[in-house]
Motif scaffolding. Structure first.
Motif, mmCIF file in Angstrom:
data_model
loop_
_atom_site.group_PDB
_atom_site.id
_atom_site.type_symbol
_atom_site.label_atom_id
_atom_site.label_comp_id
_atom_site.label_asym_id
_atom_site.label_seq_id
_atom_site.Cartn_x
_atom_site.Cartn_y
_atom_site.Cartn_z
ATOM 1 N N VAL A 168 0.826 -1.207 0.000
ATOM 2 C CA VAL A 168 0.000 0.000 0.000
ATOM 3 C C VAL A 168 0.863 1.261 0.000
ATOM 4 C CG1 VAL A 168 -1.700 1.316 1.299
ATOM 5 C CG2 VAL A 168 -1.939 -1.162 1.101
ATOM 6 N N VAL A 169 1.901 1.273 0.866
ATOM 7 C CA VAL A 169 2.744 2.459 0.978
ATOM 8 C C VAL A 169 3.488 2.721 -0.322
ATOM 9 C CG1 VAL A 169 4.741 3.438 2.149
ATOM 10 C CG2 VAL A 169 2.965 2.283 3.478
ATOM 11 N N TRP A 170 4.153 1.705 -0.856
ATOM 12 C CA TRP A 170 4.905 1.884 -2.092
ATOM 13 C C TRP A 170 3.973 2.148 -3.270
ATOM 14 C CZ3 TRP A 170 9.574 3.327 -1.987
ATOM 15 C CH2 TRP A 170 10.464 2.857 -1.028
ATOM 16 N N GLY A 171 2.793 1.548 -3.248
ATOM 17 C CA GLY A 171 1.838 1.797 -4.330
ATOM 18 C C GLY A 171 1.377 3.251 -4.361
ATOM 19 N N LEU A 172 1.049 3.796 -3.187
ATOM 20 C CA LEU A 172 0.632 5.194 -3.131
ATOM 21 C C LEU A 172 1.772 6.145 -3.493
ATOM 22 C CD1 LEU A 172 -1.569 5.172 0.107
ATOM 23 C CD2 LEU A 172 -2.343 5.253 -2.270
ATOM 24 N N ALA A 173 2.977 5.826 -3.017
ATOM 25 C CA ALA A 173 4.120 6.697 -3.313
ATOM 26 C C ALA A 173 4.431 6.713 -4.806
ATOM 27 C CB ALA A 173 5.336 6.242 -2.512
ATOM 28 N N LEU A 174 4.418 5.553 -5.436
ATOM 29 C CA LEU A 174 4.719 5.489 -6.865
ATOM 30 C C LEU A 174 3.580 6.054 -7.707
ATOM 31 C CD1 LEU A 174 6.506 2.028 -7.108
ATOM 32 C CD2 LEU A 174 7.517 4.312 -7.057
ATOM 33 N N PHE A 175 2.355 5.941 -7.213
ATOM 34 C CA PHE A 175 1.238 6.556 -7.941
ATOM 35 C C PHE A 175 1.355 8.081 -7.923
ATOM 36 C CE2 PHE A 175 -3.060 8.389 -7.931
ATOM 37 C CZ PHE A 175 -3.488 7.964 -9.187
ATOM 38 N N ALA A 176 1.734 8.642 -6.772
ATOM 39 C CA ALA A 176 1.956 10.094 -6.701
ATOM 40 C C ALA A 176 3.095 10.506 -7.629
ATOM 41 C CB ALA A 176 2.260 10.505 -5.264
ATOM 42 N N LEU A 177 4.150 9.675 -7.696
ATOM 43 C CA LEU A 177 5.259 9.964 -8.596
ATOM 44 C C LEU A 177 4.828 9.841 -10.056
ATOM 45 C CD1 LEU A 177 8.268 10.693 -8.411
ATOM 46 C CD2 LEU A 177 8.784 8.253 -8.556
ATOM 47 N N PHE A 178 3.900 8.934 -10.325
ATOM 48 C CA PHE A 178 3.383 8.780 -11.688
ATOM 49 C C PHE A 178 2.583 10.015 -12.126
ATOM 50 C CE2 PHE A 178 -0.265 7.594 -14.346
ATOM 51 C CZ PHE A 178 0.382 7.089 -15.466
ATOM 52 N N CYS A 179 1.888 10.643 -11.186
ATOM 53 C CA CYS A 179 1.028 11.783 -11.524
ATOM 54 C C CYS A 179 1.811 13.065 -11.786
ATOM 55 C CB CYS A 179 0.030 12.032 -10.396
ATOM 56 S SG CYS A 179 -1.202 10.714 -10.208
ATOM 57 N N VAL A 180 3.055 13.156 -11.326
ATOM 58 C CA VAL A 180 3.808 14.404 -11.454
ATOM 59 C C VAL A 180 4.010 14.810 -12.918
ATOM 60 C CG1 VAL A 180 6.036 15.503 -11.021
ATOM 61 C CG2 VAL A 180 4.910 14.231 -9.202
ATOM 62 N N PRO A 181 4.581 13.956 -13.795
ATOM 63 C CA PRO A 181 4.743 14.400 -15.197
ATOM 64 C C PRO A 181 3.412 14.598 -15.909
ATOM 65 C CG PRO A 181 5.339 12.091 -14.980
ATOM 66 C CD PRO A 181 5.150 12.599 -13.599
ATOM 67 N N ILE A 182 2.377 13.843 -15.511
ATOM 68 C CA ILE A 182 1.071 14.035 -16.141
ATOM 69 C C ILE A 182 0.519 15.418 -15.807
ATOM 70 C CG2 ILE A 182 -1.238 13.082 -16.382
ATOM 71 C CD1 ILE A 182 0.990 11.264 -17.402
ATOM 72 N N LEU A 183 0.651 15.812 -14.538
ATOM 73 C CA LEU A 183 0.186 17.142 -14.141
ATOM 74 C C LEU A 183 0.976 18.253 -14.832
ATOM 75 C CD1 LEU A 183 -0.456 16.716 -10.298
ATOM 76 C CD2 LEU A 183 -2.149 16.912 -12.125
ATOM 77 N N ILE A 184 2.269 18.031 -15.026
ATOM 78 C CA ILE A 184 3.077 19.046 -15.723
ATOM 79 C C ILE A 184 2.626 19.190 -17.178
ATOM 80 C CG2 ILE A 184 5.401 19.548 -16.557
ATOM 81 C CD1 ILE A 184 6.484 18.415 -13.964
ATOM 82 N N LEU A 185 2.303 18.070 -17.820
ATOM 83 C CA LEU A 185 1.792 18.142 -19.198
ATOM 84 C C LEU A 185 0.442 18.844 -19.253
ATOM 85 C CD1 LEU A 185 2.774 14.612 -20.537
ATOM 86 C CD2 LEU A 185 3.758 16.803 -21.189
ATOM 87 N N VAL A 186 -0.398 18.593 -18.265
ATOM 88 C CA VAL A 186 -1.686 19.296 -18.204
ATOM 89 C C VAL A 186 -1.468 20.800 -18.029
ATOM 90 C CG1 VAL A 186 -3.792 19.570 -16.838
ATOM 91 C CG2 VAL A 186 -2.950 17.288 -17.366
ATOM 92 N N LEU A 187 -0.493 21.173 -17.202
ATOM 93 C CA LEU A 187 -0.168 22.587 -17.019
ATOM 94 C C LEU A 187 0.296 23.224 -18.324
ATOM 95 C CD1 LEU A 187 1.735 22.651 -13.601
ATOM 96 C CD2 LEU A 187 -0.441 23.723 -14.118
ATOM 97 N N ILE A 188 1.163 22.530 -19.051
ATOM 98 C CA ILE A 188 1.659 23.075 -20.315
ATOM 99 C C ILE A 188 0.513 23.267 -21.300
ATOM 100 C CG2 ILE A 188 3.155 22.593 -22.288
ATOM 101 C CD1 ILE A 188 5.036 21.132 -20.381
ATOM 102 N N ALA A 189 -0.420 22.316 -21.335
ATOM 103 C CA ALA A 189 -1.573 22.449 -22.228
ATOM 104 C C ALA A 189 -2.449 23.635 -21.822
ATOM 105 C CB ALA A 189 -2.390 21.156 -22.219
ATOM 106 N N ASP A 190 -2.662 23.817 -20.514
ATOM 107 C CA ASP A 190 -3.476 24.949 -20.046
ATOM 108 C C ASP A 190 -2.851 26.277 -20.420
ATOM 109 O OD1 ASP A 190 -5.364 23.272 -18.998
ATOM 110 O OD2 ASP A 190 -4.661 23.416 -16.929
ATOM 111 N N TYR A 191 -1.545 26.417 -20.172
ATOM 112 C CA TYR A 191 -0.898 27.700 -20.468
ATOM 113 C C TYR A 191 -0.697 27.902 -21.964
ATOM 114 C CZ TYR A 191 -0.180 28.539 -15.540
ATOM 115 O OH TYR A 191 -0.393 28.781 -14.209
ATOM 116 N N ALA A 192 -0.688 26.831 -22.747
ATOM 117 C CA ALA A 192 -0.679 26.992 -24.204
ATOM 118 C C ALA A 192 -1.996 27.599 -24.680
ATOM 119 C CB ALA A 192 -0.433 25.645 -24.882
ATOM 120 N N ARG A 193 -3.107 27.165 -24.080
ATOM 121 C CA ARG A 193 -4.394 27.772 -24.422
ATOM 122 C C ARG A 193 -4.458 29.236 -23.968
ATOM 123 N NH1 ARG A 193 -6.502 22.317 -23.435
ATOM 124 N NH2 ARG A 193 -6.532 22.691 -21.180
ATOM 125 N N ILE A 194 -3.948 29.492 -22.774
ATOM 126 C CA ILE A 194 -3.947 30.873 -22.285
ATOM 127 C C ILE A 194 -3.084 31.768 -23.167
ATOM 128 C CG2 ILE A 194 -3.202 32.332 -20.352
ATOM 129 C CD1 ILE A 194 -4.026 30.066 -18.490
#
Length: 341
Positions: A168-194
């Motif tokens: 559970v601990v390693w799964g949650l930690a790696l899932f949070a690490l998995f979301c980091v580049p995805i969130l950065i790509l979402v940010l880039i897409a948002d600011y590209a629209r802006i």
């Protein structure tokens, strides 16, 4: 521009955009109503009036769900395919509405009419659709590659684990690490629209590059702002779960109350989306402005006076030399008196 200033300004501007939020809420309700009515007729035609659905509405029971899936699973699978297509259609509809939302938020002091809102949606749809396609492909590739790397890392970390706590601990930690580049790509897409709306971009490659530089240059602020918006969304979902656990849906009155709560939750999600766009727009305008350098006021040049014409000297007659005439002196002759005869 700090994160708190951007969020507070976004909250204020989203709250003042009540007409746009009501419009977005009505669009979401109409879309959901069409989907629900279509699925209701399909479920009644394929499943019928089975009591398993009522049991699953009251509370989730794995035994009831397993029995329901065993009898009606082959009829439910085509519905799941339609769900995927409807989800993609909803995403495209969100891309269409993004141009109207950003263009309305950009005009701070001028209210936007309904016709102008949909006109802005149409003006930016082609460019926003290209941004959507590009980042959908990039996000899929990053998710697959990064997911394979993290799954291999998870297997190596939990190879000698003897309790479920390590999984559970390693799964949650790696899932949070998995979301980091995805969130950065979402940010880039948002600011590209802006960037497209603010600067009127027509070439999306320029918008991609500029938004990428902006996000990584101000990464603590852009990523921190995204986390703040996610916290707001998490609080809304947690409040809904708490109210649902306290009320439940066991009678007609409680179902009606939960219906009102669910619609309020939908409105809160729409409001959060507007807050996110307004905060990002404020942050983009606040940190991308060049710092003002105090300069000396320009000296106002005095008007050039016409050069005075040279004063011509009056013509003076040449002075003639004064010649003093000397009297001719002659020897005085003695006067002779004439004798009278």
């Amino acid at each position: 521009m700090t994160i708190s200033q951007a969020v507070s300004t976004g909250l204020r501007r989203a709250t003042s955009s009540g007409r746009m939020i009501l419009l977005l809420y009505a669009i979401n309700v109409l879309f959901a109503l069409v989907v629900v009515l279509a699925f209701r007729s399909t479920l009644l035609a394929s499943v019928g009036n089975t009591m398993a659905i009522e049991a699953l509405v009251r509370d989730f029971d794995y035994t009831v769900f397993s029995d329901f899936w065993h009898h009606f699973g082959d009829r439910i699978i085509p519905l799941l395919t339609h769900v995927v297509w409807l989800a993609m259609l909803y995403m495209l509809f969100g891309v269409f509405l993004g141009g109207g939302i950003l263009a309305t938020l950009r005009e701070r002091d001028r209210p936007c009419s309904l016709g102008e809102f949909f006109r802005n949606c149409g003006n930016y749809f082609a460019r926003f659709f290209r941004i959507f396609l590009f980042f959908a492909v990039v996000t899929t590739l990053v998710a697959v590659v990064w997911g394979l790397v993290l799954s291999a890392l998870f297997s190596s970390l939990t190879e000698d684990a003897v309790t479920e706590r390590a999984y559970v601990v390693w799964g949650l930690a790696l899932f949070a690490l998995f979301c980091v580049p995805i969130l950065i790509l979402v940010l880039i897409a948002d600011y590209a629209r802006i960037d497209t709306v603010v600067n009127g971009r027509l070439r999306m490659r320029k918008a991609f590059w500029d938004s990428t530089k902006f996000v990584f240059r101000y990464l603590p602020k852009t990523f921190g702002l995204q986390l703040a918006i996610l916290v707001i969304v998490g609080l809304i979902i947690a409040a809904y779960w708490f109210i649902e656990a306290q009320i439940g849906m066991t009678s007609g009155i409680t179902i009606l109350i939960m219906f009102v709560v669910q619609q309020a939750t939908v409105g809160a999600k729409v409001w959060t989306r507007v807050v996110m766009f307004a905060s990002e727009l404020e942050l983009y305008g606040g940190v991308s402005k060049p710092a003002s350098v105090p300069t000396r006021e320009p000296e106002i040049p005095l008007p050039l006076l016409p050069e005075p014409e040279p004063v011509s000297k009056p013509m003076t007659q040449k002075k003639r030399p004064i010649v003093r005439r000397q009297r001719k002196t002659s020897k005085a002759q003695p006067r002779t008196r004439k004798k009278r005869s």
